[in-house]
Design a protein around this motif. Sequence first.
Motif, PDB file in Angstrom:
ATOM      1  N   MET A   1      54.507  32.812  26.267  1.00 37.84           N
ATOM      2  CA  MET A   1      54.022  34.185  26.256  1.00 37.84           C
ATOM      3  C   MET A   1      52.590  34.193  26.766  1.00 37.84           C
ATOM      4  O   MET A   1      51.790  33.339  26.418  1.00 37.84           O
ATOM      5  N   TYR A   2      52.296  35.180  27.606  1.00 36.54           N
ATOM      6  CA  TYR A   2      50.941  35.364  28.111  1.00 36.54           C
ATOM      7  C   TYR A   2      50.282  36.533  27.401  1.00 36.54           C
ATOM      8  O   TYR A   2      50.950  37.518  27.070  1.00 36.54           O
ATOM      9  N   LYS A   3      48.989  36.418  27.186  1.00 35.64           N
ATOM     10  CA  LYS A   3      48.201  37.507  26.622  1.00 35.64           C
ATOM     11  C   LYS A   3      47.399  38.113  27.762  1.00 35.64           C
ATOM     12  O   LYS A   3      46.590  37.427  28.393  1.00 35.64           O
ATOM     13  N   LEU A   4      47.671  39.410  28.028  1.00 35.84           N
ATOM     14  CA  LEU A   4      47.033  40.084  29.148  1.00 35.84           C
ATOM     15  C   LEU A   4      46.444  41.417  28.718  1.00 35.84           C
ATOM     16  O   LEU A   4      47.001  42.114  27.881  1.00 35.84           O
ATOM     17  N   ARG A   5      45.331  41.765  29.344  1.00 36.79           N
ATOM     18  CA  ARG A   5      44.704  43.075  29.107  1.00 36.79           C
ATOM     19  C   ARG A   5      45.252  44.082  30.104  1.00 36.79           C
ATOM     20  O   ARG A   5      45.867  43.717  31.099  1.00 36.79           O
ATOM     21  N   GLY A   6      45.014  45.340  29.828  1.00 34.39           N
ATOM     22  CA  GLY A   6      45.593  46.429  30.610  1.00 34.39           C
ATOM     23  C   GLY A   6      45.396  46.357  32.107  1.00 34.39           C
ATOM     24  O   GLY A   6      46.363  46.425  32.870  1.00 34.39           O
ATOM     25  N   HIS A   7      44.157  46.221  32.567  1.00 33.11           N
ATOM     26  CA  HIS A   7      43.951  46.295  34.013  1.00 33.11           C
ATOM     27  C   HIS A   7      44.510  45.082  34.745  1.00 33.11           C
ATOM     28  O   HIS A   7      44.844  45.170  35.923  1.00 33.11           O
ATOM     29  N   HIS A   8      44.692  43.970  34.061  1.00 36.24           N
ATOM     30  CA  HIS A   8      45.267  42.808  34.728  1.00 36.24           C
ATOM     31  C   HIS A   8      46.746  43.008  35.060  1.00 36.24           C
ATOM     32  O   HIS A   8      47.280  42.316  35.927  1.00 36.24           O
ATOM     33  N   HIS A  30      49.212  30.558  38.805  1.00 38.87           N
ATOM     34  CA  HIS A  30      50.196  30.002  37.867  1.00 38.87           C
ATOM     35  C   HIS A  30      50.850  31.112  37.037  1.00 38.87           C
ATOM     36  O   HIS A  30      52.086  31.178  36.933  1.00 38.87           O
ATOM     37  N   ILE A  31      50.037  31.985  36.465  1.00 34.27           N
ATOM     38  CA  ILE A  31      50.579  33.086  35.652  1.00 34.27           C
ATOM     39  C   ILE A  31      51.435  34.011  36.515  1.00 34.27           C
ATOM     40  O   ILE A  31      52.559  34.368  36.147  1.00 34.27           O
ATOM     41  N   HIS A  32      50.921  34.377  37.683  1.00 36.04           N
ATOM     42  CA  HIS A  32      51.622  35.272  38.606  1.00 36.04           C
ATOM     43  C   HIS A  32      52.982  34.702  38.999  1.00 36.04           C
ATOM     44  O   HIS A  32      54.004  35.395  38.942  1.00 36.04           O
ATOM     45  N   GLN A  33      53.013  33.433  39.383  1.00 39.78           N
ATOM     46  CA  GLN A  33      54.253  32.823  39.838  1.00 39.78           C
ATOM     47  C   GLN A  33      55.255  32.657  38.693  1.00 39.78           C
ATOM     48  O   GLN A  33      56.458  32.747  38.901  1.00 39.78           O
ATOM     49  N   THR A  34      54.745  32.412  37.487  1.00 39.14           N
ATOM     50  CA  THR A  34      55.631  32.341  36.327  1.00 39.14           C
ATOM     51  C   THR A  34      56.308  33.694  36.103  1.00 39.14           C
ATOM     52  O   THR A  34      57.528  33.766  35.889  1.00 39.14           O
ATOM     53  N   GLY A  48      40.459  43.424  25.385  1.00 36.18           N
ATOM     54  CA  GLY A  48      39.380  42.518  25.757  1.00 36.18           C
ATOM     55  C   GLY A  48      39.853  41.315  26.532  1.00 36.18           C
ATOM     56  O   GLY A  48      40.966  41.283  27.056  1.00 36.18           O
ATOM     57  N   PRO A  49      38.999  40.304  26.623  1.00 34.16           N
ATOM     58  CA  PRO A  49      39.290  39.119  27.441  1.00 34.16           C
ATOM     59  C   PRO A  49      40.632  38.481  27.114  1.00 34.16           C
ATOM     60  O   PRO A  49      41.024  38.375  25.960  1.00 34.16           O
ATOM     61  N   ASP A  50      41.329  38.086  28.177  1.00 30.84           N
ATOM     62  CA  ASP A  50      42.686  37.535  28.061  1.00 30.84           C
ATOM     63  C   ASP A  50      42.768  36.172  28.734  1.00 30.84           C
ATOM     64  O   ASP A  50      41.744  35.541  29.002  1.00 30.84           O
ATOM     65  N   GLN A  51      43.974  35.739  29.044  1.00 27.69           N
ATOM     66  CA  GLN A  51      44.166  34.421  29.641  1.00 27.69           C
ATOM     67  C   GLN A  51      43.684  34.342  31.082  1.00 27.69           C
ATOM     68  O   GLN A  51      43.461  33.253  31.582  1.00 27.69           O
ATOM     69  N   PRO A  57      34.597  32.657  36.421  1.00 26.78           N
ATOM     70  CA  PRO A  57      33.485  31.709  36.599  1.00 26.78           C
ATOM     71  C   PRO A  57      32.231  32.098  35.830  1.00 26.78           C
ATOM     72  O   PRO A  57      31.914  33.277  35.698  1.00 26.78           O
ATOM     73  N   ASN A  58      31.551  31.097  35.331  1.00 27.01           N
ATOM     74  CA  ASN A  58      30.323  31.296  34.563  1.00 27.01           C
ATOM     75  C   ASN A  58      29.132  31.382  35.513  1.00 27.01           C
ATOM     76  O   ASN A  58      28.253  30.533  35.506  1.00 27.01           O
ATOM     77  N   SER A  59      29.159  32.393  36.354  1.00 28.30           N
ATOM     78  CA  SER A  59      28.064  32.592  37.305  1.00 28.30           C
ATOM     79  C   SER A  59      27.766  34.083  37.380  1.00 28.30           C
ATOM     80  O   SER A  59      28.595  34.871  37.793  1.00 28.30           O
ATOM     81  N   GLY A  60      26.595  34.465  36.936  1.00 25.23           N
ATOM     82  CA  GLY A  60      26.246  35.876  36.957  1.00 25.23           C
ATOM     83  C   GLY A  60      26.802  36.620  35.761  1.00 25.23           C
ATOM     84  O   GLY A  60      27.110  36.031  34.734  1.00 25.23           O
ATOM     85  N   GLU A  61      26.987  37.929  35.932  1.00 25.39           N
ATOM     86  CA  GLU A  61      27.430  38.796  34.838  1.00 25.39           C
ATOM     87  C   GLU A  61      28.911  38.577  34.524  1.00 25.39           C
ATOM     88  O   GLU A  61      29.754  38.528  35.415  1.00 25.39           O
ATOM     89  N   TYR A  62      29.206  38.440  33.253  1.00 30.11           N
ATOM     90  CA  TYR A  62      30.580  38.270  32.782  1.00 30.11           C
ATOM     91  C   TYR A  62      31.180  39.648  32.604  1.00 30.11           C
ATOM     92  O   TYR A  62      31.072  40.260  31.561  1.00 30.11           O
ATOM     93  N   HIS A  63      31.823  40.151  33.649  1.00 31.31           N
ATOM     94  CA  HIS A  63      32.293  41.546  33.616  1.00 31.31           C
ATOM     95  C   HIS A  63      33.472  41.777  32.684  1.00 31.31           C
ATOM     96  O   HIS A  63      33.837  42.913  32.436  1.00 31.31           O
ATOM     97  N   CYS A  64      34.057  40.727  32.160  1.00 30.37           N
ATOM     98  CA  CYS A  64      35.216  40.888  31.274  1.00 30.37           C
ATOM     99  C   CYS A  64      34.873  41.615  29.973  1.00 30.37           C
ATOM    100  O   CYS A  64      35.763  42.093  29.282  1.00 30.37           O
ATOM    101  N   GLN A  65      33.593  41.683  29.633  1.00 26.66           N
ATOM    102  CA  GLN A  65      33.155  42.395  28.425  1.00 26.66           C
ATOM    103  C   GLN A  65      32.498  43.735  28.764  1.00 26.66           C
ATOM    104  O   GLN A  65      31.986  44.411  27.885  1.00 26.66           O
ATOM    105  N   ASP A  66      32.525  44.126  30.031  1.00 25.11           N
ATOM    106  CA  ASP A  66      31.903  45.365  30.474  1.00 25.11           C
ATOM    107  C   ASP A  66      32.671  46.577  29.927  1.00 25.11           C
ATOM    108  O   ASP A  66      33.910  46.602  29.943  1.00 25.11           O
ATOM    109  N   GLN A  67      31.956  47.568  29.484  1.00 18.90           N
ATOM    110  CA  GLN A  67      32.580  48.767  28.907  1.00 18.90           C
ATOM    111  C   GLN A  67      33.504  49.463  29.898  1.00 18.90           C
ATOM    112  O   GLN A  67      34.561  49.981  29.518  1.00 18.90           O
TER     113      GLN A  67
END
Length: 138
Positions: A1-8, A30-34, A48-51, A57-67
Amino acid sequence: MYKLRGHHLFCLLGYRGMGYSEEYVKNMTHIHQTLKSNPNTLVQLVKGPDQLCEKYPNSGEYHCQDQNIYERDAVILEKMDLKIGQILKWEEIESRVRKHVIPTDIHSICETCSWRSYGVCEQGIERIHGGKGLWKVE
């Protein structure tokens, strides 16, 4: 089972192998092909953040927590008549896309997404409406 957020859910429809980093692309592919090869795969909808975010990547702003991202998640789930915590098969998500989503919804729902200009998400929705499923990504 995959855990996914809405926009993904929408991102996966348009996915063609592009991403933020090599590690992110490998994970998303990998997730897409599965999901493509086994549409009975279970998906749990999360807030919030999912799989996919796990490999952002840990470079710049982590947009996964953006409102704005949380708001986009909520709008997409509402549009598809889905709820946080719900568990369903990927094929059921595709069925909801056919029932509740049209390609031009991307223009308003994903207005601020940097990937929107590629047009792949609209094309992915068109594929689902045509019964073709997810794109083949190598």
